[in-house]
Scaffold this motif. Structure first.
Motif, PDB file in Angstrom:
ATOM      1  N   UNK A 194       0.820  -1.211   0.000  1.00 13.23           N
ATOM      2  CA  UNK A 194       0.000   0.000   0.000  1.00 13.23           C
ATOM      3  C   UNK A 194       0.855   1.263   0.000  1.00 13.23           C
ATOM      4  N   UNK A 195       1.942   1.254   0.766  1.00 11.42           N
ATOM      5  CA  UNK A 195       2.840   2.419   0.804  1.00 11.42           C
ATOM      6  C   UNK A 195       3.452   2.685  -0.567  1.00 11.42           C
ATOM      7  N   UNK A 196       3.935   1.630  -1.196  1.00 14.77           N
ATOM      8  CA  UNK A 196       4.558   1.786  -2.518  1.00 14.77           C
ATOM      9  C   UNK A 196       3.535   2.265  -3.547  1.00 14.77           C
ATOM     10  N   UNK A 197       2.343   1.687  -3.522  1.00 13.11           N
ATOM     11  CA  UNK A 197       1.308   2.077  -4.485  1.00 13.11           C
ATOM     12  C   UNK A 197       0.891   3.525  -4.280  1.00 13.11           C
ATOM     13  N   UNK A 198       0.758   3.937  -3.021  1.00 11.21           N
ATOM     14  CA  UNK A 198       0.359   5.317  -2.719  1.00 11.21           C
ATOM     15  C   UNK A 198       1.409   6.316  -3.229  1.00 11.21           C
ATOM     16  N   UNK A 199       2.676   6.013  -2.988  1.00  7.66           N
ATOM     17  CA  UNK A 199       3.755   6.899  -3.441  1.00  7.66           C
ATOM     18  C   UNK A 199       3.811   6.975  -4.959  1.00  7.66           C
ATOM     19  N   UNK A 200       3.606   5.844  -5.620  1.00  5.57           N
ATOM     20  CA  UNK A 200       3.648   5.832  -7.079  1.00  5.57           C
ATOM     21  C   UNK A 200       2.471   6.597  -7.675  1.00  5.57           C
ATOM     22  N   UNK A 201       1.288   6.447  -7.081  1.00  9.15           N
ATOM     23  CA  UNK A 201       0.111   7.182  -7.571  1.00  9.15           C
ATOM     24  C   UNK A 201       0.257   8.683  -7.333  1.00  9.15           C
ATOM     25  N   UNK A 202       0.851   9.038  -6.194  1.00 11.04           N
ATOM     26  CA  UNK A 202       1.079  10.465  -5.897  1.00 11.04           C
ATOM     27  C   UNK A 202       2.037  11.071  -6.922  1.00 11.04           C
ATOM     28  N   UNK A 203       3.066  10.318  -7.265  1.00  9.82           N
ATOM     29  CA  UNK A 203       4.016  10.813  -8.261  1.00  9.82           C
ATOM     30  C   UNK A 203       3.355  10.910  -9.636  1.00  9.82           C
ATOM     31  N   UNK A 204       2.478   9.974  -9.970  1.00  9.81           N
ATOM     32  CA  UNK A 204       1.749  10.039 -11.242  1.00  9.81           C
ATOM     33  C   UNK A 204       0.892  11.301 -11.316  1.00  9.81           C
ATOM     34  N   UNK A 205       0.232  11.648 -10.226  1.00 11.07           N
ATOM     35  CA  UNK A 205      -0.580  12.867 -10.192  1.00 11.07           C
ATOM     36  C   UNK A 205       0.287  14.108 -10.407  1.00 11.07           C
ATOM     37  N   UNK A 206       1.463  14.126  -9.789  1.00 10.15           N
ATOM     38  CA  UNK A 206       2.385  15.250  -9.984  1.00 10.15           C
ATOM     39  C   UNK A 206       2.780  15.378 -11.448  1.00 10.15           C
ATOM     40  N   UNK A 207       3.094  14.242 -12.061  1.00 10.39           N
ATOM     41  CA  UNK A 207       3.516  14.250 -13.459  1.00 10.39           C
ATOM     42  C   UNK A 207       2.385  14.675 -14.389  1.00 10.39           C
ATOM     43  N   UNK A 208       1.162  14.251 -14.087  1.00 14.78           N
ATOM     44  CA  UNK A 208       0.016  14.657 -14.908  1.00 14.78           C
ATOM     45  C   UNK A 208      -0.207  16.163 -14.837  1.00 14.78           C
ATOM     46  N   UNK A 209       0.002  16.739 -13.666  1.00 20.69           N
ATOM     47  CA  UNK A 209      -0.114  18.198 -13.522  1.00 20.69           C
ATOM     48  C   UNK A 209       0.978  18.905 -14.316  1.00 20.69           C
ATOM     49  N   UNK A 210       2.195  18.375 -14.254  1.00 20.01           N
ATOM     50  CA  UNK A 210       3.303  18.959 -15.021  1.00 20.01           C
ATOM     51  C   UNK A 210       3.030  18.876 -16.520  1.00 20.01           C
ATOM     52  N   UNK A 211       2.479  17.750 -16.948  1.00 23.49           N
ATOM     53  CA  UNK A 211       2.143  17.574 -18.353  1.00 23.49           C
ATOM     54  C   UNK A 211       1.104  18.604 -18.786  1.00 23.49           C
TER      55      UNK A 211
END
Length: 308
Positions: free
Chosen positions: A282-299
């Motif tokens: 769960x920790x790994x998945x949460x961190x990866x999803x949070x990073x995906x959201x950051x990248x989508x905003x940057x995009x």
């Protein structure tokens, strides 16, 4: 109007048309080049963002597939040498190192590093540094006495006692003082272990015993634990060079079977293992999803920047 003047006007008109056409082509080409450079610059900014997003999505897919597979349960096995035989360092250790496996060695006052037919003290220390563990072999001796002897030569002893086949009884004082009791199914205990009771009661089986392959398959199917014993106590435990590596190959063939030491059991079996595994996932998945959201905003910010 004279013919010469008319010709001049026609030539001039033709030149104007060609010039206008050439200018238009130039402007179109310039505009196309500007557009190309515009999108090239935008793509340069987008590329590292989108590459990381692509890699993260793949990693998430792999993580979820791994979780689905792993939550079914890992089977575990310990390879226990019931005496510190000299052959362990001379032949067994190099082979197990190739497989990245470690073993557990049971010692007693009789079977002790430095005694005849046993590994020497320096070899014992090398094995310990490589991740091997030592426990007490019950020969009527007390855990405290063997622990003191081990301390004198600088070897750490696990809070574990191995009972040779037929020697374990529930009310033995020797079993009360340790965290791991390794038995051969005496007192009605099952060989397969799933969870920790007040301590770990680990079932053991001579690696040459009848039906050992069937039991190993059962261990894997049920996500249980078993201890394989190798030592001087009977034909079902005797070490044989070629057969030993065949056994390791058989263990390796099971993708969900893990060779562990004793102290890894708390994080590989039972409730603590489940909690640890789920929490880590769960920790790994949460961190990866949070990073995906950051990248989508940057995009999105890059797209907005180039829309203006």
């Amino acid at each position: 109007m004279s013919k010469n003047a008319l010709k001049f006007l026609c030539v001039l008109l033709a030149l104007c048309v060609c010039g206008a056409f050439a200018l238009n082509m130039y402007m179109d080409k310039k505009e196309q080049e500007e557009i190309r450079l515009y999108y090239e610059k935008m793509n340069e900014e987008l590329l590292p963002i989108q590459d990381e997003m692509f890699a993260l999505r793949n990693e998430l897919t792999e993580l979820e597939a791994f979780y689905e597979k792993e939550k079914e349960g890992k089977a575990t096995i310990q390879i226990l040498f019931t005496a510190p035989m000299a052959v362990i360092y001379e032949e067994v250790y190099p082979v197990m190192e190739d497989y990245e496996y470690v073993g557990v060695i049971a010692i007693s006052e009789e079977y002790f590093p430095g005694n005849a037919g046993c590994i020497d003290v320096n070899e014992a220390k090398i094995l310990e540094e490589a991740g091997w563990q030592f426990c007490v072999r019950y020969d009527g001796n007390s855990y405290q006495r063997v622990a003191q002897m081990a301390q004198e030569i600088g070897i750490a002893l696990q809070s574990a006692m191995y009972f040779p086949n037929g020697t374990f009884e529930e009310d033995l004082d020797a079993a009360e003082s340790v965290d791991f009791v390794i038995h051969h199914g005496e007192s009605g205990r099952q060989l397969l272990t799933f969870t920790k009771e007040d301590k770990w009661y680990l079932g053991a089986l001579g690696w040459f015993s009848m039906g050992v392959s069937d039991i190993l398959e059962e261990v894997v199917e049920q996500g249980a634990n078993i201890v394989y014993t190798i030592g001087p106590d009977g034909t079902e435990e005797m070490y044989e060079d070629g057969q030993f590596e065949k056994m390791l190959n058989k263990i390796t063939a099971f993708e969900t079977l893990v060779v562990t030491d004793l102290t890894s059991l708390d994080t590989m079996q039972g409730d603590e293992a489940d909690e640890s595994f789920v929490t880590n996932y769960q920790d790994r998945k949460q961190k990866m999803n949070a990073r995906l959201e950051e990248l989508q905003k940057l995009e999105q910010e890059v797209y907005e920047k180039y829309r203006k």
